[in-house]
Design a protein around this motif. Structure first.
Motif, mmCIF file in Angstrom:
data_model
loop_
_atom_site.group_PDB
_atom_site.id
_atom_site.type_symbol
_atom_site.label_atom_id
_atom_site.label_comp_id
_atom_site.label_asym_id
_atom_site.label_seq_id
_atom_site.Cartn_x
_atom_site.Cartn_y
_atom_site.Cartn_z
ATOM 1 N N ASP A 194 18.088 8.131 -6.317
ATOM 2 C CA ASP A 194 16.910 8.463 -6.546
ATOM 3 C C ASP A 194 16.384 7.154 -6.715
ATOM 4 O O ASP A 194 16.743 5.819 -6.912
ATOM 5 C CB ASP A 194 17.333 8.892 -8.279
ATOM 6 N N ARG A 195 14.786 7.609 -6.902
ATOM 7 C CA ARG A 195 13.840 6.412 -7.407
ATOM 8 C C ARG A 195 13.584 6.473 -9.117
ATOM 9 O O ARG A 195 13.186 6.753 -9.109
ATOM 10 C CB ARG A 195 12.619 6.523 -6.641
ATOM 11 N N VAL A 196 13.621 4.939 -9.249
ATOM 12 C CA VAL A 196 13.469 4.684 -10.882
ATOM 13 C C VAL A 196 12.577 3.883 -11.229
ATOM 14 O O VAL A 196 12.226 2.397 -9.965
ATOM 15 C CB VAL A 196 14.558 4.858 -11.841
ATOM 16 N N GLY A 197 11.621 3.352 -12.106
ATOM 17 C CA GLY A 197 10.647 3.113 -12.005
ATOM 18 C C GLY A 197 9.837 2.032 -13.186
ATOM 19 O O GLY A 197 10.502 4.026 -14.263
ATOM 20 N N ARG A 198 9.582 1.321 -13.163
ATOM 21 C CA ARG A 198 8.887 1.145 -14.911
ATOM 22 C C ARG A 198 7.737 1.680 -14.268
ATOM 23 O O ARG A 198 6.792 0.843 -13.787
ATOM 24 C CB ARG A 198 9.237 0.766 -14.889
ATOM 25 N N LEU A 199 7.002 1.735 -15.452
ATOM 26 C CA LEU A 199 5.319 2.307 -15.373
ATOM 27 C C LEU A 199 4.551 1.884 -15.934
ATOM 28 O O LEU A 199 3.229 1.749 -16.214
ATOM 29 C CB LEU A 199 5.418 3.669 -15.084
ATOM 30 N N GLY A 200 4.815 1.281 -17.057
ATOM 31 C CA GLY A 200 3.937 0.195 -17.851
ATOM 32 C C GLY A 200 4.778 0.589 -18.851
ATOM 33 O O GLY A 200 4.539 1.416 -19.532
ATOM 34 N N GLY A 201 4.509 -0.178 -20.016
ATOM 35 C CA GLY A 201 4.548 -0.401 -21.115
ATOM 36 C C GLY A 201 6.368 0.463 -21.841
ATOM 37 O O GLY A 201 7.102 -0.353 -20.945
ATOM 38 N N ASP A 202 5.717 1.129 -22.399
ATOM 39 C CA ASP A 202 6.829 2.184 -22.735
ATOM 40 C C ASP A 202 7.664 2.769 -22.069
ATOM 41 O O ASP A 202 8.353 3.682 -22.367
ATOM 42 C CB ASP A 202 6.971 2.771 -24.004
ATOM 43 N N GLU A 203 6.705 3.378 -20.837
ATOM 44 C CA GLU A 203 6.657 4.362 -20.063
ATOM 45 C C GLU A 203 8.039 4.092 -18.775
ATOM 46 O O GLU A 203 7.448 3.371 -17.884
ATOM 47 C CB GLU A 203 6.079 5.051 -20.226
ATOM 48 N N PHE A 204 8.369 5.047 -18.575
ATOM 49 C CA PHE A 204 9.396 5.035 -16.908
ATOM 50 C C PHE A 204 9.402 6.387 -16.361
ATOM 51 O O PHE A 204 9.016 7.266 -16.833
ATOM 52 C CB PHE A 204 10.951 4.343 -17.449
ATOM 53 N N GLY A 205 9.974 6.119 -15.328
ATOM 54 C CA GLY A 205 10.402 7.226 -14.163
ATOM 55 C C GLY A 205 11.366 7.813 -13.174
ATOM 56 O O GLY A 205 11.895 6.582 -12.981
ATOM 57 N N ALA A 206 11.711 8.705 -13.436
ATOM 58 C CA ALA A 206 13.012 8.945 -12.346
ATOM 59 C C ALA A 206 12.159 9.996 -11.273
ATOM 60 O O ALA A 206 11.196 10.834 -11.472
ATOM 61 C CB ALA A 206 13.796 9.142 -12.813
ATOM 62 N N LEU A 207 12.284 9.516 -9.788
ATOM 63 C CA LEU A 207 11.610 10.340 -8.953
ATOM 64 C C LEU A 207 13.155 11.568 -8.079
ATOM 65 O O LEU A 207 14.005 10.460 -7.979
ATOM 66 C CB LEU A 207 11.005 10.132 -7.618
ATOM 67 N N PHE A 208 13.305 12.610 -7.768
ATOM 68 C CA PHE A 208 13.941 13.535 -7.187
ATOM 69 C C PHE A 208 13.816 14.116 -6.188
ATOM 70 O O PHE A 208 12.975 15.411 -6.589
ATOM 71 C CB PHE A 208 14.879 14.358 -8.171
ATOM 72 N N VAL A 209 13.980 14.212 -4.588
ATOM 73 C CA VAL A 209 13.556 14.519 -3.764
ATOM 74 C C VAL A 209 14.978 15.572 -3.126
ATOM 75 O O VAL A 209 15.812 14.792 -3.401
ATOM 76 C CB VAL A 209 13.133 13.745 -2.274
ATOM 77 N N GLY A 210 14.700 17.141 -3.565
ATOM 78 C CA GLY A 210 15.994 17.753 -2.548
ATOM 79 C C GLY A 210 17.199 17.524 -3.424
ATOM 80 O O GLY A 210 18.127 17.762 -3.526
ATOM 81 N N VAL A 211 16.856 17.595 -5.073
ATOM 82 C CA VAL A 211 17.952 17.548 -5.836
ATOM 83 C C VAL A 211 17.960 19.223 -6.575
ATOM 84 O O VAL A 211 16.317 19.157 -6.752
ATOM 85 C CB VAL A 211 17.508 16.319 -6.780
ATOM 86 N N ASP A 212 19.041 20.243 -6.470
ATOM 87 C CA ASP A 212 18.775 21.430 -7.382
ATOM 88 C C ASP A 212 17.644 21.038 -8.812
ATOM 89 O O ASP A 212 18.299 19.597 -9.243
ATOM 90 C CB ASP A 212 20.056 21.804 -7.386
ATOM 91 N N ARG A 213 17.185 21.815 -9.312
ATOM 92 C CA ARG A 213 16.938 21.470 -10.992
ATOM 93 C C ARG A 213 18.265 21.815 -11.809
ATOM 94 O O ARG A 213 17.273 20.447 -12.423
ATOM 95 C CB ARG A 213 15.750 23.072 -11.342
ATOM 96 N N GLU A 214 18.827 22.483 -11.758
ATOM 97 C CA GLU A 214 20.037 22.063 -12.768
ATOM 98 C C GLU A 214 20.290 20.968 -12.448
ATOM 99 O O GLU A 214 20.865 20.643 -13.846
ATOM 100 C CB GLU A 214 21.203 23.313 -12.694
ATOM 101 N N VAL A 215 20.845 20.004 -11.240
ATOM 102 C CA VAL A 215 21.231 18.842 -11.549
ATOM 103 C C VAL A 215 19.906 18.166 -11.432
ATOM 104 O O VAL A 215 20.713 16.527 -12.506
ATOM 105 C CB VAL A 215 20.873 18.453 -9.914
ATOM 106 N N VAL A 216 18.857 17.697 -11.720
ATOM 107 C CA VAL A 216 17.782 17.300 -12.713
ATOM 108 C C VAL A 216 18.016 17.278 -14.432
ATOM 109 O O VAL A 216 17.942 16.543 -14.160
ATOM 110 C CB VAL A 216 16.395 16.990 -11.903
#
Length: 461
Positions: A194-216
């Motif tokens: 999984d790709r995890v990043g800090r987008l700036g300030g107080d915001e973070f993001g996580a990217l999931f590819v090919g992962v089932d909805r329930e797992v996400v």
């Protein structure tokens, strides 16, 4: 032994020569040592089959181009050596009409340094996660990849709650500790792929590819729980709000971020410390993207039509606009009778039922961009981090705790009667579509406000 081989014999770099049929004619001692063989044993081998020198495999096209075009070429290739990849910079140089030589230099250390530099450029210096640019690139690549995997792309945005309060009360060093704690929690709860990043300030993001909805959803909930269990001395437990968006019919990165961001606002409105899915906010974003040129697109909501005073109408408009444009809040300011001064009649923060009248008023002469937008009947946007923003307007944003502004004039009976200001806590770019939607809504609201104001004081605004 050829003259070329005599000249190259003592070179520390591997050097080989191929004939016009691309069979190895000569190899120096360094090439033979790399292959773990003797030079004589290598002679006569095809370019794609030289034992121990797999770096030349697949190089036939380059060799032919050098031979036929009589031009040198440079390629970078990799060869596994004793279980580790070694990188070589190979110059392909025509020696004659029927021979071409390859000079290979080991650049593994240079390549590793380049990779480390490239990796550090794409990292947030505070948390070590991907930075804003690298994370957005990862999302764009995932959506552009095509195939079935692109249908299973999911984006989760995490917003650290109350960071501004932590910074103001405990200092920015403590705020940095909170940000690092969030990063640690995200690393601990997401997977290596999984790709995890800090987008700036107080915001973070996580990217999931090919992962089932329930797992996400499970990972997102696990991350939120982990962050909310984190505790800083003197501060207490942290809190985060998370918004999840799954790829829909469009593969535009902006759409995915918009829907995840809207879900974050929904999570905050539900009390923070929860996970919200973008499905809950699709109606708001469908309104946001509605074609405002369509005559039947936007109509006044019933509570605005039935409003008995300016404050009620202003509150109804703010609630609608903040929801549709997914903002942090806003206020409605009315012009005085002379048209020189504006005063706020309603102020609203998304997710907070603290409707209040802001006592703030200011002279238009102090805010030239606001005055110009009002006089011309045009929307105006600015951000605190914009180097061209007027200093007075930037200060006004800071005082209110916001980073971005969308200002829309209210024009009734061909005359300005006030403005509506929408704010965002992050340095957001209000798009042209956002501005068109806000202007269309303002055209419905302005005549009502003008009428209510006239009824209130018995004279035109």
């Amino acid at each position: 032994m050829s003259a070329a081989r005599e000249q190259d014999l003592d070179s520390p770099d591997p050097i080989v020569t191929f004939d016009a049929s691309l069979r190895l004619r000569d190899a120096n001692r360094a090439a033979a040592d790399l292959a773990g063989s003797s030079a004589s044993a290598l002679v006569g081998q095809s370019v794609d089959e030289v034992p121990g020198l797999s770096m030349f495999s697949g190089m036939a096209t380059h060799l032919r181009e050098a031979l036929h075009g009589h031009v040198s070429k440079r390629v970078r290739v990799c060869q596994p050596i004793r279980g580790a990849d070694r990188w070589f910079d190979v110059w392909i140089v025509p020696r004659s009409l029927d021979a071409v030589s390859c000079f290979a230099r080991d650049i593994t250390e240079i390549k590793l340094t380049e990779d480390q530099l490239r990796e550090s450029v794409g990292r947030d210096s505070l948390t070590g996660l991907l930075n804003h640019a690298a994370f957005h690139d990862a999302v764009s690549q995932a959506l552009a990849s095509g195939g079935s995997a692109s249908e299973q792309v999911a984006l989760v945005l995490f917003d650290l709650d109350y960071l501004k309060l932590i910074n103001d009360v405990h200092g920015h060093q403590t705020g940095d500790q909170a940000l690092r704690a969030v990063a640690d929690a995200l690393r601990a709860t997401t997977r290596e792929a999984d790709r995890v990043g800090r987008l700036g300030g107080d915001e973070f993001g996580a990217l999931f590819v090919g992962v089932d909805r329930e797992v996400v959803l499970r990972i997102a909930q696990r991350a939120v729980s982990r962050i909310c269990e984190s505790e800083l001395p003197g501060v207490g437990r942290l809190s985060t709000s998370a918004g999840v968006a799954f790829i829909a019919s469009t593969r535009e990165p902006g759409d995915l971020f918009d829907r995840a961001d809207a879900a974050v606002y929904d999570a905050k409105s539900r009390g923070r410390g929860v996970v919200s899915v973008a499905d809950m906010t699709e109606i708001a974003y469908a309104s946001r993207r509605r074609d405002v040129a369509d005559e039947q697109a936007l109509i006044p909501s019933p509570d605005l039509i039935d409003a008995r005073d300016v404050v009620t109408a202003a509150r109804g408009a703010l609630r609608e606009w903040v929801q549709v444009l997914a903002c942090s809040g806003g206020c409605v300011d009315m012009l005085d009778a002379e048209g020189r001064r504006v005063k706020a009649v309603a102020y609203y923060r998304f997710g907070h039922d603290d409707w209040k009248l802001a006592e703030q008023s200011y002279e238009l002469t102090d805010y030239p961009n606001t005055a110009r937008a009002l006089a011309q009947g045009q929307t105006y946007t600015c951000r605190v981090d914009d180097p061209d923003v007027d200093s007075a307007e930037a200060q006004l944003l800071r005082e209110r705790g916001f980073a971005s502004l969308l200002l829309t004039p209210l024009v009734g009976a061909s005359r300005p009667i006030g403005i509506i200001e929408l704010f965002d806590t992050r340095p957001r770019v209000f798009t042209t579509a956002d501005q068109r939607v806000a202007l269309a809504l303002a055209h419905h609201l302005a005549p009502l406000l003008a009428l209510l104001q006239e009824k209130a004081d018995g004279s035109p605004v």
